[in-house]
Design a protein around this motif. Structure first.
Motif, PDB file in Angstrom:
ATOM      1  N   ARG A  58      60.827 -33.257  38.171  1.00 21.17           N
ATOM      2  CA  ARG A  58      62.275 -33.295  38.784  1.00 21.17           C
ATOM      3  C   ARG A  58      63.619 -33.842  39.369  1.00 21.17           C
ATOM      4  O   ARG A  58      64.112 -34.687  39.915  1.00 21.17           O
ATOM      5  CB  ARG A  58      61.882 -31.935  39.422  1.00 21.17           C
ATOM      6  CG  ARG A  58      62.437 -30.319  38.137  1.00 21.17           C
ATOM      7  CD  ARG A  58      62.338 -28.944  39.462  1.00 21.17           C
ATOM      8  NE  ARG A  58      61.161 -28.872  38.702  1.00 21.17           N
ATOM      9  CZ  ARG A  58      60.324 -27.933  39.788  1.00 21.17           C
ATOM     10  NH1 ARG A  58      60.566 -28.179  40.614  1.00 21.17           N
ATOM     11  NH2 ARG A  58      59.467 -27.118  38.891  1.00 21.17           N
ATOM     12  N   LEU A  66      69.882 -45.387  29.397  1.00 21.23           N
ATOM     13  CA  LEU A  66      69.195 -44.443  28.913  1.00 21.23           C
ATOM     14  C   LEU A  66      69.026 -43.184  29.810  1.00 21.23           C
ATOM     15  O   LEU A  66      68.896 -42.318  29.929  1.00 21.23           O
ATOM     16  CB  LEU A  66      68.082 -43.579  27.498  1.00 21.23           C
ATOM     17  CG  LEU A  66      68.346 -45.088  26.386  1.00 21.23           C
ATOM     18  CD1 LEU A  66      67.377 -45.008  25.383  1.00 21.23           C
ATOM     19  CD2 LEU A  66      68.751 -43.567  25.480  1.00 21.23           C
ATOM     20  N   GLN A 104      63.715 -37.067  38.020  1.00 21.46           N
ATOM     21  CA  GLN A 104      65.478 -36.901  36.911  1.00 21.46           C
ATOM     22  C   GLN A 104      66.249 -36.842  38.110  1.00 21.46           C
ATOM     23  O   GLN A 104      67.365 -37.665  37.236  1.00 21.46           O
ATOM     24  CB  GLN A 104      64.829 -35.771  36.324  1.00 21.46           C
ATOM     25  CG  GLN A 104      66.204 -35.642  34.802  1.00 21.46           C
ATOM     26  CD  GLN A 104      65.356 -34.255  34.125  1.00 21.46           C
ATOM     27  OE1 GLN A 104      65.722 -33.085  34.736  1.00 21.46           O
ATOM     28  NE2 GLN A 104      65.496 -34.396  33.013  1.00 21.46           N
ATOM     29  N   THR A 105      66.823 -36.214  39.177  1.00 22.26           N
ATOM     30  CA  THR A 105      67.549 -35.954  39.882  1.00 22.26           C
ATOM     31  C   THR A 105      67.738 -37.492  40.285  1.00 22.26           C
ATOM     32  O   THR A 105      68.628 -38.243  40.667  1.00 22.26           O
ATOM     33  CB  THR A 105      67.809 -35.483  40.798  1.00 22.26           C
ATOM     34  OG1 THR A 105      67.308 -33.474  40.470  1.00 22.26           O
ATOM     35  CG2 THR A 105      68.690 -35.197  41.277  1.00 22.26           C
ATOM     36  N   LYS A 124      69.303 -39.910  37.950  1.00 22.47           N
ATOM     37  CA  LYS A 124      71.140 -39.631  37.699  1.00 22.47           C
ATOM     38  C   LYS A 124      72.126 -39.860  38.704  1.00 22.47           C
ATOM     39  O   LYS A 124      72.834 -39.394  38.240  1.00 22.47           O
ATOM     40  CB  LYS A 124      70.877 -38.269  37.187  1.00 22.47           C
ATOM     41  CG  LYS A 124      70.442 -38.301  35.987  1.00 22.47           C
ATOM     42  CD  LYS A 124      69.882 -36.635  35.342  1.00 22.47           C
ATOM     43  CE  LYS A 124      69.279 -36.669  34.099  1.00 22.47           C
ATOM     44  NZ  LYS A 124      68.667 -35.907  33.206  1.00 22.47           N
ATOM     45  N   ARG A 125      71.327 -39.776  40.105  1.00 25.13           N
ATOM     46  CA  ARG A 125      72.242 -40.772  40.921  1.00 25.13           C
ATOM     47  C   ARG A 125      73.170 -41.444  40.671  1.00 25.13           C
ATOM     48  O   ARG A 125      73.884 -41.434  40.380  1.00 25.13           O
ATOM     49  CB  ARG A 125      71.220 -41.590  42.773  1.00 25.13           C
ATOM     50  CG  ARG A 125      70.987 -39.770  43.242  1.00 25.13           C
ATOM     51  CD  ARG A 125      70.218 -40.100  44.758  1.00 25.13           C
ATOM     52  NE  ARG A 125      69.214 -41.490  44.441  1.00 25.13           N
ATOM     53  CZ  ARG A 125      69.375 -42.745  45.080  1.00 25.13           C
ATOM     54  NH1 ARG A 125      70.774 -42.434  45.774  1.00 25.13           N
ATOM     55  NH2 ARG A 125      68.148 -43.008  44.563  1.00 25.13           N
ATOM     56  N   GLN A 156      75.038 -43.922  37.646  1.00 26.28           N
ATOM     57  CA  GLN A 156      75.795 -43.624  36.427  1.00 26.28           C
ATOM     58  C   GLN A 156      76.520 -45.238  36.252  1.00 26.28           C
ATOM     59  O   GLN A 156      77.063 -45.799  36.833  1.00 26.28           O
ATOM     60  CB  GLN A 156      77.213 -43.106  35.797  1.00 26.28           C
ATOM     61  CG  GLN A 156      76.752 -42.174  34.696  1.00 26.28           C
ATOM     62  CD  GLN A 156      77.883 -41.229  34.373  1.00 26.28           C
ATOM     63  OE1 GLN A 156      78.442 -40.524  34.804  1.00 26.28           O
ATOM     64  NE2 GLN A 156      77.347 -40.885  33.157  1.00 26.28           N
ATOM     65  N   GLU A 182      72.059 -42.139  31.528  1.00 28.69           N
ATOM     66  CA  GLU A 182      72.814 -40.805  30.109  1.00 28.69           C
ATOM     67  C   GLU A 182      73.930 -41.434  30.234  1.00 28.69           C
ATOM     68  O   GLU A 182      74.664 -41.207  30.733  1.00 28.69           O
ATOM     69  CB  GLU A 182      72.757 -39.915  31.190  1.00 28.69           C
ATOM     70  CG  GLU A 182      71.943 -38.956  31.425  1.00 28.69           C
ATOM     71  CD  GLU A 182      72.078 -37.915  31.244  1.00 28.69           C
ATOM     72  OE1 GLU A 182      72.917 -36.842  31.673  1.00 28.69           O
ATOM     73  OE2 GLU A 182      70.425 -36.620  30.570  1.00 28.69           O
TER      74      GLU A 182
END
Lengths: 589, 532
Positions: B512, B305, B515-516, B519-520, B522, B308
């Motif tokens: 922020r 999650l 979050q970044t 998301k580095r 996956q 993503e």
């Protein structure tokens, strides 16, 4: 020795629940920050007729050139996604507003004919493309346009922002424009991404200064491809990256030196601080009614900014504490377009800001001191969350005396629709009529011009056919623009006001008018930019409902206040500062 | 918050690790809080105390003592019986008898003897201590009032404080336990059992930072044991000192590490430190070691999650369901992933299955309603479905704080809280949610918003402050507080706004960045090499 597996299991489920409840309300957009909000339940229809009816006459008006902007069925870069604005501008002072449309390009190169375009109003419902003659042919990643007579020669000039170099076009007064960016001192020393802009007289010296927002630092060498990095996915689908994760842009304020040149005063004015912001549309207006123009900037995925003029050449950023930076639960939103108007007729300028799909657009009510409250839910505007929304206006479309809300929509991720049909590329325009009691009602019967689906960005409001009602120009992505002619029925009255500064800047940007009619009072201000990257007809339009006259108070940027009583309805009047109402020079009603 | 909940599970496991008393057991005196380090010393001290009295009362005590010293316990016992025949009210004799019985391992009779002594002289120290030691060994909470009595006469008795602390900790009266641990700091430093109890009590009372040096000391005392390092790592992760946690755990992450719980904890630390690659590898290892433990699949889902990577999560849960077909949490996890993939029908089906498997939990009902809401937002369902669904679920789970919260939220957004009836119901639901679960900050945030919109700013301020007590970094609460304070007539309250604005900005920037950073990475499926 680690026992308690069953209790851990239950807590594990609570962890999942925590994730669940966070996901439903949190920012799902990977690169573009926006809340996910459930739509409000639609109230029962009022049953009241809405007299405005919009028909797209762009083709008949000969506005046929497509606005090229990025990929047609997918984008690789955010540069392709944000689109551009448009303007109603009477560039030749004949009293009939003309049209200026920005245009972008494509990654692989501009197709033939891609250019900004200037269309002269032929006064018969059609326009003529005079771009070449006017010297306004240009191709590039244009973003926003703001209009203002920066040299006070009586002719409106144009400033266009770009990824690359912005451009200042001086109106030569003879139907042509000259690119004077360099001589005006407005050339960037490096590639920058200019977005929203606005002329304003921040120091009240009678000359229009210039504020330019910047989005982010973008270069093709460093930005990842769709899906390839952080912030490059949306609902699991690879999309163009950003803006999150990309370096913020730095905004600029240029002081007009009064001699055709500008000086960059960004640092001394307190503008050039490293605000964590991806700047988009800019609106300059006197929100706190202290006589000095302030600057509001919608920002994408970051708090929007409100720079309050300190009267000494500096500004103080107070967006959060004044209630216009965030959503009603303190979340960052994808702020794109800004409509400014007095929706509740209390004499103060309110703000309507547009956002991403699955979030509400937001209505901020101004108490007159520049402090705002989020009234979205109270106004029943939360019923619409389907689409990403862009250009917007708080404008009286049916002339009943109560400003309505209109905005255009369009997906920022073309091609996603194939996998997620509930996120279409093209979508209708949205119109909320003002019910006069603090609430709005969504109208879907205002004509095919409203319901036709497009992927739109900027829009401008103005009376192009001079029939007393507001029409709408819309910039569509990779299509010709829309020109929504308002075929308004009914017997509501109206009044249009053209202001000409003398001590104040010639464009009267920043001049505020309070119109009183039928025990109502409505405030409007002459703006250089609003909506999304666009500029409206500079003539202030007031619907008066059944009132046949209005009392006007004009607050000039110079500080002069003038009052006019019982001005008759259904006409355009021109007011020159300190000279009163003058004949409409060459301007029709 | 998800990580916090998983940590809370680890805290619970710390607490539950304290073994229940199953009967008399041998104890390692050198590691336990006793007044006596060995029997002989015990004797000397006790007997000396008694003898001091005995000089005034006769020679029988001396002789009994001598018998005990010479380990003639039977004779000593006989002597106490004879002496008590003569002077049955001599509390010293009863105490000596208790001591002998205790040495002989006859705790029952020892306790009776001490009881008798104390009935004659309630504050007689030797008898108190003798009885307390036996009761403490047996983890009997009857020792607590006796210890309190000892401390009344000698408030500085560190051993008494330590024993009392441990007993209170076992009763999960951690606040009381902590006070006594503080007062026995010098002695507990060498007692692993007590250190362990102190550590988890500090965690239990919301002071994990203070637990760090405690578990560090425990690790030093027991360098060859793994669990102290695990405990230390848990509190380091909780206090967001992930790099320090990794440093503690790293030496244990050998290729033959067979403890899946430790691997899972390490995974969490690595993920928090931004090393998702290692986090995923360790969690996969935990799953391989314990493929029938749903917790690890759920932890993997959390990773998916965060990054993503929804389909990868679905595939992993599918593998888990092949082993644990009837685990409701796995269905809920998979349903959540399906919802993220906008596969709402599959999500609803999974939540339904979870509900059938365990109807006592309300989580699947809550999840189902969330998905209905998502479907509504996606235009795929009747807009009223979500609200109807929640109301129905509340009939089945009237004590679910999450469902009450969801109802309030739906009322606010769908119905709008602008009319009084809806507003009142939304407030009632949200208040009930926080009554059932006081740390449900989302419900407090919602209440603050409702109160603000209706002009009840003082009530909004109250809810914001309560939310921030539990969750100091709650950005929504801070924003609502700013809005409410802005409307306050109190200048002092308004003066707090700039600091709050600054705090909010800092938190937003940090969010922020987090979050970044998340998301580095996956998660992707490993592709098998062609031909192999």
């Amino acid at each position: 020795m680690r026992t308690g597996r069953r209790s851990f299991l239950r807590l594990s489920m609570v962890a999942i629940a925590g994730a669940l409840s966070r996901k439903i309300g949190a920012q799902q957009q990977s690169g573009m920050g926006g809340r996910v909000a459930a739509a409000q339940k639609k109230p029962l229809e009022s049953g009241r007729p809405f007299d405005a009816h919009f028909v797209d006459v762009a083709a008949a008006a000969r506005l046929t050139a497509p606005i090229i902007y990025g990929g047609q069925d997918h984008d690789d870069y955010i540069l392709e996604a944000n689109g551009c604005g448009c303007a109603f501008i009477d560039y030749d002072n004949d009293g009939w507003i003309d049209i200026f449309l920005l245009c972008g390009t494509r990654i692989e190169g501009a197709p033939p004919g891609a250019s900004n375009r200037l269309y002269k109003n032929n006064r018969d419902g059609t326009f003529t493309d005079v771009t070449k003659q006017a010297g306004l042919e240009a191709v590039g990643w244009a973003n926003a346009v703001c209009v203002g007579d920066y040299n006070n020669d009586g002719y409106e000039d144009l400033f266009c922002t770009y990824w690359g170099q912005n451009k200042l076009y001086r109106n030569m007064g003879n139907g042509t424009f000259k690119d004077v960016t360099k001589e005006a001192g407005l050339l960037n020393s490096e590639v920058r991404w200019g977005t929203g802009c606005s002329f304003l007289d921040y120091n009240r010296d009678g000359h229009l200064d210039l504020f330019v927002a910047n989005y982010l630092k973008f270069d093709f060498e460093h930005v990842p491809k769709p899906g390839a990095g952080a912030n490059c996915n949306w609902k699991g689908i690879p999309v163009e990256c950003g803006p999150r994760g990309m370096p913020f842009g730095v905004h600029s304020l240029y002081r007009n030196n009064g001699n055709g040149t500008f000086t960059d005063v960004s640092v001394e004015a307190g503008i050039a601080k490293p605000w964590p912001s991806y700047g988009m549309t800019v609106v300059t207006a006197d929100f706190n009614e202290d006589g000095w123009p302030d600057i509001y900037m919608a920002c994408d995925s970051t708090p929007s900014l409100l720079f309050i003029n300190q009267h000494d050449g500096t500004f103080k950023e107070e967006g959060v504490e004044r209630g216009v930076a965030l959503s009603n639960d303190g979340g960052e939103e994808a702020g794109m377009g800004v409509g400014v108007g007095d929706y509740d007729l209390d004499g103060h300028l309110d703000i309507f800001k547009t956002h991403f799909a699955e979030d509400t657009d937001v209505l901020y009510h101004n108490d007159g001191t520049g402090e705002f409250d989020d009234r979205t839910l109270q106004a029943k505007l939360g019923v619409e969350t389907r689409f990403s929304s862009w250009g917007a206006g708080i404008v009286d479309l049916d002339n009943d005396g109560w400003p309505d809300i209109f905005f255009v929509t369009g997906s920022v991720y073309p091609g996603v629709e194939k996998l997620l049909p509930q996120n279409p590329d093209k979508s209708p325009r949205i119109l909320f009529r003002n019910l006069g009691n603090g609430t709005f009602e969504e109208i879907s019967t205002a004509g095919p011009g409203v319901t036709a689906p497009h992927s739109s960005r900027g829009c401008a409001f103005g009376d192009f056919d001079n029939d007393g009602d507001l029409d709408i120009l819309v910039a569509n992505m990779n299509e010709p623009p829309s020109l929504l002619r308002n075929d308004l029925k009914g017997n509501h009255h109206w009044l249009k006001i053209k202001l000409v500064g003398t001590k104040s800047n010639r464009s009267a940007i920043g001049a505020r008018v309070l119109a009183r009619y039928s025990s109502k009072v409505q405030a409007q201000e002459v703006l250089s930019q609003s909506s999304y990257y666009s500029c409206n007809d500079s003539r202030l339009h007031f619907g008066l409902g059944q009132a046949i006259s209005a009392d006007l108070a004009v607050y000039w940027p110079s500080g002069i206040v003038e009052k006019y009583s019982a001005v008759k309805c259904d006409q355009l009047i021109t007011i020159r500062e300190s000279h009163g109402i003058i004949p409409n020079m060459g301007w029709a009603r | 918050m998800g990580s916090f909940q998983i940590w809370a599970g680890r805290v619970k496991s710390l607490i539950h690790r304290m073994p229940p008393y199953h009967g008399p057991r041998r104890f390692a005196m050198e590691t336990c809080p006793y007044w006596f380090q060995n029997r002989c010393v015990a004797l000397v001290i006790l007997c000396t105390a008694i003898a001091a009295h005995a000089q005034q009362t006769g020679a029988s005590v001396d002789s009994i003592e001598a018998l005990i010293r010479s380990q003639h316990y039977d004779a000593a016992l006989q002597a106490t019986k004879s002496a008590l025949d003569a002077t049955p009210k001599d509390f010293r004799l009863w105490t000596l008898q208790g001591i002998v019985y205790s040495i002989q391992g006859n705790n029952h009779d020892a306790l009776n003897a001490f009881d008798k002594a104390l009935s004659l002289s309630p504050n007689y120290g030797a008898a108190l201590k003798g009885e307390v030691q036996l009761l403490y060994q047996a983890n009997d909470k009857r020792a607590i009032p006796l210890l309190e009595r000892i401390l009344k006469t000698d408030a500085k008795d560190e051993t008494a404080h330590e024993m009392l602390a441990v007993l209170e900790a076992r009763q999960e009266h951690c606040k009381a336990a902590d006070e006594h641990f503080v007062l026995s700091a010098d002695v507990i430093a060498h007692h692993p059992h007590s250190l362990e109890a102190y550590g988890f009590c500090l965690v239990n009372t919301g002071e994990p930072e203070k637990a760090i040096p405690v578990f560090e000391q425990l690790s030093t005392l027991l360098p060859d044991r793994t669990y102290p390092k695990y405990d230390l790592a848990v509190v380091l992760v909780e206090t967001k000192q992930d790099d320090a946690a990794i440093k503690v755990l790293e030496p244990l992450l050998t290729s033959d590490q067979a403890d899946p719980e430790l691997l899972s904890l390490a995974s969490e630390a690595y993920e928090a430190a931004g090393n998702t690659v290692q986090a995923v590898a360790l969690l996969r290892q935990a799953i391989v070691l314990s493929p029938s433990n749903a917790n690890y699949y759920n932890a993997f889902v959390m990773l998916c999650l965060n990054h993503e990577s929804f389909q990868v999560g679905v595939d992993m849960v599918n593998a888990g369901l092949q082993r644990i077909a009837n685990d409701p949490s796995l269905y809920i996890s998979r349903g959540l992933l399906y919802a993220q993939l906008a596969q709402y029908d599959q999500a609803e089906a999974d939540f339904n299955t979870a509900e059938h498997l365990d109807s006592a939990q309300s989580l699947s009902a809550y999840a189902e309603d969330i998905v209905k809401l998502q479907k509504d937002m996606a235009g795929k369902s009747n807009p009223d479905d979500a609200l109807l669904g929640v109301r129905a679920q509340l009939k089945a789970h009237p004590d679910s704080p999450l469902l009450h919260f969801l109802l309030a939220k739906l009322l606010v957004y769908r119905e709008a809280d602008t009319d009084k009836k809806t507003s009142d119901e939304a407030i009632r639901s949200a208040l009930l949610a926080v009554k059932l679960k006081p740390d449900l900050v989302e419900a407090r945030d919602l209440l603050a918003g409702i109160y603000s919109r209706s002009g009840q700013y003082n009530l909004a301020i109250e809810q914001c402050r309560l939310a921030l007590k539990d969750s100091p970094n709650d950005e929504t609460a801070i924003y609502h507080l700013i809005v409410a304070l802005r409307h306050s007539a109190d200048a002092a309250q308004r003066a707090a706004i700039p600091t709050l604005v600054k705090r909010l900005s800092e938190l937003q920037q940090a969010s922020r960045q987090q979050q970044t950073d998340r998301k580095r990475f996956q998660l992707v499926e490993q592709q098998s090499v062609s031909g192999q």
